[in-house]
Design a protein around this motif. Structure first.
Motif, PDB file in Angstrom:
ATOM      1  N   TYR A  91       0.860  -1.176   0.000  1.00  0.00           N
ATOM      2  CA  TYR A  91       0.000   0.000   0.000  1.00  0.00           C
ATOM      3  C   TYR A  91       0.897   1.226   0.000  1.00  0.00           C
ATOM      4  CZ  TYR A  91      -2.674   3.937   1.720  1.00  0.00           C
ATOM      5  OH  TYR A  91      -3.230   5.184   1.854  1.00  0.00           O
ATOM      6  N   GLN A  92       0.595   2.175  -0.861  1.00  0.00           N
ATOM      7  CA  GLN A  92       1.364   3.412  -0.881  1.00  0.00           C
ATOM      8  C   GLN A  92       0.425   4.597  -0.967  1.00  0.00           C
ATOM      9  OE1 GLN A  92       4.115   2.187  -4.147  1.00  0.00           O
ATOM     10  NE2 GLN A  92       5.522   3.563  -3.072  1.00  0.00           N
ATOM     11  N   ARG A  93       0.719   5.591  -0.157  1.00  0.00           N
ATOM     12  CA  ARG A  93       0.041   6.867  -0.302  1.00  0.00           C
ATOM     13  C   ARG A  93       0.933   7.698  -1.213  1.00  0.00           C
ATOM     14  NH1 ARG A  93      -4.849   9.285  -0.145  1.00  0.00           N
ATOM     15  NH2 ARG A  93      -4.633  11.508   0.300  1.00  0.00           N
ATOM     16  N   LEU A  94       0.386   8.162  -2.329  1.00  0.00           N
ATOM     17  CA  LEU A  94       1.210   8.853  -3.317  1.00  0.00           C
ATOM     18  C   LEU A  94       0.841  10.324  -3.420  1.00  0.00           C
ATOM     19  CD1 LEU A  94       1.031   6.158  -6.131  1.00  0.00           C
ATOM     20  CD2 LEU A  94       2.925   6.558  -4.545  1.00  0.00           C
ATOM     21  N   PRO A  95       1.809  11.147  -3.827  1.00  0.00           N
ATOM     22  CA  PRO A  95       1.495  12.562  -4.042  1.00  0.00           C
ATOM     23  C   PRO A  95       0.353  12.679  -5.047  1.00  0.00           C
ATOM     24  CG  PRO A  95       3.852  12.166  -4.310  1.00  0.00           C
ATOM     25  CD  PRO A  95       3.205  10.822  -4.175  1.00  0.00           C
ATOM     26  N   GLY A  96      -0.453  13.701  -4.884  1.00  0.00           N
ATOM     27  CA  GLY A  96      -1.626  13.843  -5.744  1.00  0.00           C
ATOM     28  C   GLY A  96      -2.830  13.179  -5.093  1.00  0.00           C
ATOM     29  N   ASN A  97      -2.686  12.820  -3.783  1.00  0.00           N
ATOM     30  CA  ASN A  97      -3.767  12.176  -3.032  1.00  0.00           C
ATOM     31  C   ASN A  97      -4.202  10.842  -3.616  1.00  0.00           C
ATOM     32  OD1 ASN A  97      -3.832  14.350  -1.284  1.00  0.00           O
ATOM     33  ND2 ASN A  97      -5.363  15.445  -2.539  1.00  0.00           N
ATOM     34  N   PHE A  98      -3.234  10.066  -4.035  1.00  0.00           N
ATOM     35  CA  PHE A  98      -3.600   8.749  -4.556  1.00  0.00           C
ATOM     36  C   PHE A  98      -3.297   7.674  -3.531  1.00  0.00           C
ATOM     37  CE2 PHE A  98      -2.431  11.057  -8.528  1.00  0.00           C
ATOM     38  CZ  PHE A  98      -3.698  11.063  -9.112  1.00  0.00           C
ATOM     39  N   ASN A  99      -4.193   6.717  -3.420  1.00  0.00           N
ATOM     40  CA  ASN A  99      -3.902   5.487  -2.686  1.00  0.00           C
ATOM     41  C   ASN A  99      -3.632   4.420  -3.725  1.00  0.00           C
ATOM     42  OD1 ASN A  99      -4.441   6.437   0.005  1.00  0.00           O
ATOM     43  ND2 ASN A  99      -6.611   6.481  -0.598  1.00  0.00           N
ATOM     44  N   HIS A 100      -2.557   3.700  -3.542  1.00  0.00           N
ATOM     45  CA  HIS A 100      -2.152   2.699  -4.529  1.00  0.00           C
ATOM     46  C   HIS A 100      -1.979   1.355  -3.832  1.00  0.00           C
ATOM     47  CE1 HIS A 100       0.595   0.552  -7.280  1.00  0.00           C
ATOM     48  NE2 HIS A 100       0.017   1.264  -8.232  1.00  0.00           N
ATOM     49  N   TRP A 101      -2.797   0.410  -4.258  1.00  0.00           N
ATOM     50  CA  TRP A 101      -2.715  -0.951  -3.705  1.00  0.00           C
ATOM     51  C   TRP A 101      -2.208  -1.886  -4.780  1.00  0.00           C
ATOM     52  CZ3 TRP A 101      -4.010  -2.139   1.322  1.00  0.00           C
ATOM     53  CH2 TRP A 101      -4.735  -1.161   2.031  1.00  0.00           C
ATOM     54  N   ARG A 102      -1.269  -2.725  -4.388  1.00  0.00           N
ATOM     55  CA  ARG A 102      -0.798  -3.738  -5.336  1.00  0.00           C
ATOM     56  C   ARG A 102      -0.766  -5.056  -4.582  1.00  0.00           C
ATOM     57  NH1 ARG A 102       4.539  -5.322  -6.844  1.00  0.00           N
ATOM     58  NH2 ARG A 102       4.570  -6.252  -8.929  1.00  0.00           N
ATOM     59  N   MET A 103      -1.554  -5.998  -5.067  1.00  0.00           N
ATOM     60  CA  MET A 103      -1.673  -7.284  -4.382  1.00  0.00           C
ATOM     61  C   MET A 103      -1.327  -8.394  -5.357  1.00  0.00           C
ATOM     62  SD  MET A 103      -5.282  -6.319  -2.586  1.00  0.00           S
ATOM     63  CE  MET A 103      -5.720  -5.113  -3.800  1.00  0.00           C
ATOM     64  N   ILE A 104      -0.593  -9.374  -4.849  1.00  0.00           N
ATOM     65  CA  ILE A 104      -0.175 -10.476  -5.727  1.00  0.00           C
ATOM     66  C   ILE A 104      -0.573 -11.796  -5.104  1.00  0.00           C
ATOM     67  CG2 ILE A 104       1.892 -11.754  -6.467  1.00  0.00           C
ATOM     68  CD1 ILE A 104       3.142  -9.034  -7.094  1.00  0.00           C
ATOM     69  N   ARG A 105      -1.093 -12.669  -5.921  1.00  0.00           N
ATOM     70  CA  ARG A 105      -1.269 -14.039  -5.449  1.00  0.00           C
ATOM     71  C   ARG A 105      -0.611 -14.978  -6.442  1.00  0.00           C
ATOM     72  NH1 ARG A 105      -6.308 -17.884  -3.559  1.00  0.00           N
ATOM     73  NH2 ARG A 105      -5.082 -18.823  -1.905  1.00  0.00           N
ATOM     74  N   ASN A 106       0.235 -15.830  -5.904  1.00  0.00           N
ATOM     75  CA  ASN A 106       0.905 -16.795  -6.773  1.00  0.00           C
ATOM     76  C   ASN A 106      -0.099 -17.814  -7.282  1.00  0.00           C
ATOM     77  OD1 ASN A 106       3.414 -15.586  -6.371  1.00  0.00           O
ATOM     78  ND2 ASN A 106       3.685 -16.713  -4.437  1.00  0.00           N
ATOM     79  N   LEU A 107       0.111 -18.210  -8.525  1.00  0.00           N
ATOM     80  CA  LEU A 107      -0.770 -19.234  -9.085  1.00  0.00           C
ATOM     81  C   LEU A 107      -0.446 -20.571  -8.431  1.00  0.00           C
ATOM     82  CD1 LEU A 107      -0.549 -18.328 -12.872  1.00  0.00           C
ATOM     83  CD2 LEU A 107      -2.604 -18.216 -11.461  1.00  0.00           C
ATOM     84  N   PRO A 108      -1.434 -21.447  -8.301  1.00  0.00           N
ATOM     85  CA  PRO A 108      -1.115 -22.802  -7.832  1.00  0.00           C
ATOM     86  C   PRO A 108      -0.059 -23.404  -8.749  1.00  0.00           C
ATOM     87  CG  PRO A 108      -3.500 -22.491  -8.080  1.00  0.00           C
ATOM     88  CD  PRO A 108      -2.837 -21.292  -8.658  1.00  0.00           C
ATOM     89  N   ASN A 109       0.868 -24.185  -8.188  1.00  0.00           N
ATOM     90  CA  ASN A 109       1.963 -24.737  -8.993  1.00  0.00           C
ATOM     91  C   ASN A 109       1.486 -25.425 -10.268  1.00  0.00           C
ATOM     92  OD1 ASN A 109       4.147 -23.880  -7.550  1.00  0.00           O
ATOM     93  ND2 ASN A 109       3.943 -25.559  -6.045  1.00  0.00           N
ATOM     94  N   SER A 110       0.320 -26.081 -10.167  1.00  0.00           N
ATOM     95  CA  SER A 110      -0.163 -26.872 -11.298  1.00  0.00           C
ATOM     96  C   SER A 110      -0.465 -26.025 -12.524  1.00  0.00           C
ATOM     97  CB  SER A 110      -1.420 -27.629 -10.880  1.00  0.00           C
ATOM     98  OG  SER A 110      -2.382 -26.696 -10.421  1.00  0.00           O
ATOM     99  N   VAL A 111      -0.764 -24.743 -12.344  1.00  0.00           N
ATOM    100  CA  VAL A 111      -1.177 -23.947 -13.510  1.00  0.00           C
ATOM    101  C   VAL A 111      -0.153 -22.884 -13.896  1.00  0.00           C
ATOM    102  CG1 VAL A 111      -3.630 -24.301 -13.097  1.00  0.00           C
ATOM    103  CG2 VAL A 111      -2.499 -22.324 -12.084  1.00  0.00           C
ATOM    104  N   ARG A 112       0.982 -22.840 -13.222  1.00  0.00           N
ATOM    105  CA  ARG A 112       1.989 -21.852 -13.612  1.00  0.00           C
ATOM    106  C   ARG A 112       2.520 -22.181 -14.989  1.00  0.00           C
ATOM    107  NH1 ARG A 112       5.657 -20.347  -8.356  1.00  0.00           N
ATOM    108  NH2 ARG A 112       3.890 -20.052  -6.944  1.00  0.00           N
ATOM    109  N   THR A 113       2.696 -21.159 -15.789  1.00  0.00           N
ATOM    110  CA  THR A 113       3.243 -21.412 -17.124  1.00  0.00           C
ATOM    111  C   THR A 113       4.765 -21.295 -17.107  1.00  0.00           C
ATOM    112  OG1 THR A 113       2.894 -19.095 -17.668  1.00  0.00           O
ATOM    113  CG2 THR A 113       1.189 -20.638 -18.352  1.00  0.00           C
ATOM    114  N   ARG A 114       5.322 -20.815 -16.015  1.00  0.00           N
ATOM    115  CA  ARG A 114       6.773 -20.697 -15.886  1.00  0.00           C
ATOM    116  C   ARG A 114       7.086 -20.725 -14.392  1.00  0.00           C
ATOM    117  NH1 ARG A 114       8.439 -15.368 -18.365  1.00  0.00           N
ATOM    118  NH2 ARG A 114       6.913 -15.906 -19.939  1.00  0.00           N
ATOM    119  N   ASN A 115       8.291 -21.097 -14.039  1.00  0.00           N
ATOM    120  CA  ASN A 115       8.615 -21.092 -12.616  1.00  0.00           C
ATOM    121  C   ASN A 115       9.601 -19.993 -12.267  1.00  0.00           C
ATOM    122  OD1 ASN A 115       7.060 -23.061 -11.234  1.00  0.00           O
ATOM    123  ND2 ASN A 115       8.102 -24.608 -12.466  1.00  0.00           N
TER     124      ASN A 115
END
Lengths: 112, 644
Positions: B620-644
């Motif tokens: 989570y980042q509070r950015l200049p210009g009054n922006f809230n920025h969320w970046r969330m990642i979830r890893n794919l289950p191993n069975s469906v990853r196209t690359r490791n």
């Protein structure tokens, strides 16, 4: 969120819900549970068969319903939780709090 | 009853003749049994309480109308007792028949493929025949000149001028029954009788019609006048329809011209965009009408790539014409210089006089990227500030003006500013058509809205960012858009090892809890398009986390109904990434783990814990210009990853 309430003897009621139980509709759900308890029904089954999405706010409303019935020595159980509902219950660990039934008759019997 | 018998007796001789002539039965209605009349029926009151009714069909008639009616009139005269009455009857019948005949033929003519002028003169000729006059004319006025068409030749300009003068003076119906009247009203016309008037059409293109007798004077009866008036109506209709048609043809030809101009302007846009090393460029232009004052240009030469975006004040054709000149003036500089400031200064010098003369100015942003990608500099002559998304700290920087718009001062500064572009950075050049659109509540998309979009979309390729900006611009203004010219140029400095999402989905919704359902819709839509199949529980966990994040923003950050939330779901070979950006209040989050009591569970506060449990990483980042920025990642289950 839409609902119908079915009344049974011994202060029992089945609340059939449909639609979404989310941050937008949680307030209505809270009020519905409070009103049902106020009219004398404290053994409640919340039927989730027609519910297509439940989030933490929806579950919080159910927790508040649980607290209200408990204050009057009642019970609140859930029926027909779909996969999504089960995921939400598990993520909040509230699966440990609400008894779950797949069959309304079983649920009714449990409240007798 | 005796009256009735009397009338029946009188009609004995008439009945067979009527039947012979019209192929129909003549009958008489008595008392209150009023006849019903339709367009082709004529009737007349013979004596009080009795109606004579006959039906005539123009198609049944094998002989000329006048001849038949005269025959009928004579018969009636012989048969009827009250001569005055029959006299009037005959007159009215003749008139009615003539009008009907004329209208019938007019209707046929108007359906014919003949031009309006031809139809008018044919109708005039018919009317002339019917009223038994020698000659008729139509005078069509255009550009102060009236052109006469006659049913007979042999009229001089002088006669025409005299008629015209008389008709203009009379301001209505001009009727001369005698040669004396004719000579007085239309001197030198040589008519024995005359009837004419100006039609009530558009004053700038008057139409005059008239009929005249040259041999024998003609006394116009009421029927003649009626015929003339119905003729006036018919001709007015013919002419109005013709003019409407003309207007359509005119606007069609303007439309074709505009389309050609639009093709010319579109043809001036670069066909392919050069990409300096490590950069990718995407550009679009949408004029408000077919053409407009916006233009962009990309030019490669002198060891650099120049990107120009300009906006000529005003819209439509005049602005487009100037934009061609501006492009030419700047292009001519590209050959000798690659210094944006010098190019704009020189272009201003060559355009200044022309722009001052037409009271217009031009705003331009000109950017120069070294072909090897090593440096970027820009000059901005009063153009809306370009935006620079800096990937290193998610900041949106504004590239402000360095000098005045072209066409304001004879000399402007040649200042340039460097832009420090790092991998993943995005530059956005645009015209105010992009930012100055309002939504249904009157909220401007604005620089804030565009900044929010850049913060959400920067991971996409330049084309993807461009496409989304365009789409959001359209959605924001909705269906009641007042459109302006719009130009967008996106320049992206590619990351070292560019990893662009395989599949992505961007959404933008109002920060209102009632919109939560559409967040669910969007993630379901995204999942449906994933090339990989993930199991339902895994998906529902992500669905829940995403919905919790959006609800959190709606509840705690954005005042309900005030702002928009942007979201991006992106699929990468090993994970999915969810970005959400809003411009609400900063979010204070408690990172302490939730205390769970089975016997007294909390009645809220689960949301953030769900997100943390489901997602493998959250920023989570509070950015200049009054922006809230969320970046969330979830890893794919191993069975469906196209690359490791």
């Amino acid at each position: 969120m839409q609902y119908t309430v079915e009344h049974f003897p011994n202060k029992r009621a089945v609340i059939h819900l449909s639609g979404r139980l989310d941050a937008h509709t949680a307030g209505n759900l809270r009020t519905l549970l409070q009103d049902t308890v106020n009219s004398g029904y404290v053994f409640l089954i919340v039927d989730l068969q027609q519910v297509n999405f439940v989030d933490s706010s929806g579950l919080s409303a159910l927790v508040s319903g649980l607290r209200i019935v408990k204050e009057r020595s009642g019970k609140l159980v859930l029926a027909h939780a779909a996969v999504q509902t089960q995921v939400a219950l598990k993520q909040t660990r509230l699966n440990l709090v609400f008894p779950l039934y797949d069959d309304l008759n079983d649920a009714l019997k449990s409240l007798n | 009853m005796s009256d009735q018998n009397e009338i029946e007796h009188q009609l004995t001789g008439l009945r067979p003749i009527w039947n012979e002539l019209f192929g129909d039965v003549l009958y008489v209605a008595y008392g209150d049994d009023m006849p019903t009349t339709d367009a082709l029926a004529v009737c007349h009151e013979m004596v009080p309480g009795a109606w004579l009714i006959g039906r005539m069909r123009s198609t049944d008639l094998r002989v000329s109308a006048n001849a038949v009616l005269k025959g009928w009139a004579v018969t009636l005269q012989a048969a009827a007792t009250v001569e005055v009455r029959t006299q009037r009857l005959v007159e009215q019948l003749v008139t009615a028949w003539n009008r009907l005949g004329l209208m019938h033929k007019a209707a046929l003519l108007m359906r014919s493929p003949l031009g309006a002028e031809q139809i008018c003169i044919e109708l005039m000729a018919m009317a002339c025949d019917t009223v038994e006059l020698d000659v008729a004319f139509v005078g069509l006025g255009r550009d102060g000149y009236v052109r006469f068409m006659w049913t007979q030749n042999g009229f001089t300009n002088f006669q025409e001028a005299s008629i015209l003068h008389a008709l203009i003076r009379s301001d209505g119906l001009l009727r001369c029954d005698t040669p004396d009247q004719c000579n007085r009203m239309i001197p030198g016309g040589g008519f024995k009788s005359f009837i004419g008037r100006r039609l009530l059409t558009d004053a700038s293109r008057p139409v005059y019609i008239g009929m005249a007798a040259r041999e024998t004077p003609h006394t116009y009866n009421a029927g003649d006048i009626q015929i003339f008036e119905s003729l006036v109506e018919q001709l007015t209709t013919v002419i109005e329809i013709d003019r409407l048609h003309e207007q359509q043809v005119d606007s069609e030809s303007i439309r074709r011209d505009m389309e050609l101009a639009s093709e010319v302007q579109t043809g001036m846009l670069p066909l392919t965009l050069p990409n300096p090393d490590g950069f990718s460029i995407a550009a679009m232009l949408k004029p408000a009408s077919k053409v407009g004052g916006d233009l962009y240009d990309v030019y490669s030469g002198n060891g650099s790539v120049s990107v120009m975006v300009c906006d000529v004040s005003g819209k439509g054709f005049p602005a487009a014409l100037l934009s061609f000149e501006v492009r030419a003036a700047i292009r001519s500089q590209f050959h000798s210089a690659n210094h944006p400031g010098v190019i704009l200064r020189n272009a201003n010098q060559s355009l200044y006089e022309d722009l001052v003369r037409v009271n217009r100015f031009v705003t331009v942003t000109l950017l120069s990227i070294r072909q090897d990608g090593s440096s970027v500099v820009y000059s901005n002559a009063g153009h809306p500030s370009a935006l620079h998304y800096r990937a290193s700290d998610h900041q949106i920087l504004h590239l402000e003006s360095t000098t005045f718009p072209l066409g304001i001062f004879a000399n402007i500064s040649a200042a340039v500013q460097p832009i420090d572009m790092e991998a993943g950075d995005v530059l956005l050049l645009y015209s105010d058509g992009l930012t100055e659109v309002e939504d249904y509540k009157g909220r401007l998309l604005g620089l804030g809205g565009i900044g929010q979009l850049l913060l959400t979309l920067n991971s996409l390729p330049a084309e993807g960012i461009l496409e989304r900006l365009q789409a959001v611009h359209g959605q924001h203004q909705g269906e009641y858009a007042v459109s302006d010219d719009m130009t967008i140029v996106v320049i992206k400095k590619l990351p070292e090892n560019p990893v662009e999402p395989d599949i992505y989905l961007h959404w933008r919704i109002e920060g209102d809890l009632s919109q939560l359902a559409s967040v669910s819709d969007s993630i379901q839509h995204f999942a449906a398009n994933l090339a990989v199949e993930v199991d339902q529980v895994w998906f529902e966990e992500v669905h829940l986390a995403v919905s919790e994040a959006a609800a959190n923003i709606m509840k705690h950050s954005v005042n309900e109904g005030e702002g928009y939330i942007n979201g991006l779901y992106a699929l990468y070979p090993t994970h999915i990434e969810v970005v959400m950006v809003d411009n609400g209040r900063p979010f204070n989050w408690d990172s302490a783990p939730m205390r769970f009591d089975k016997d007294a569970p909390a009645e809220g506060g689960y949301g953030m814990h769900i997100i943390r449990d489901v997602m493998d990483s959250i920023q989570y980042q509070r950015l200049p210009g009054n922006f809230n920025h969320w970046r969330m990642i979830r890893n794919l289950p191993n069975s469906v990853r196209t690359r490791n």
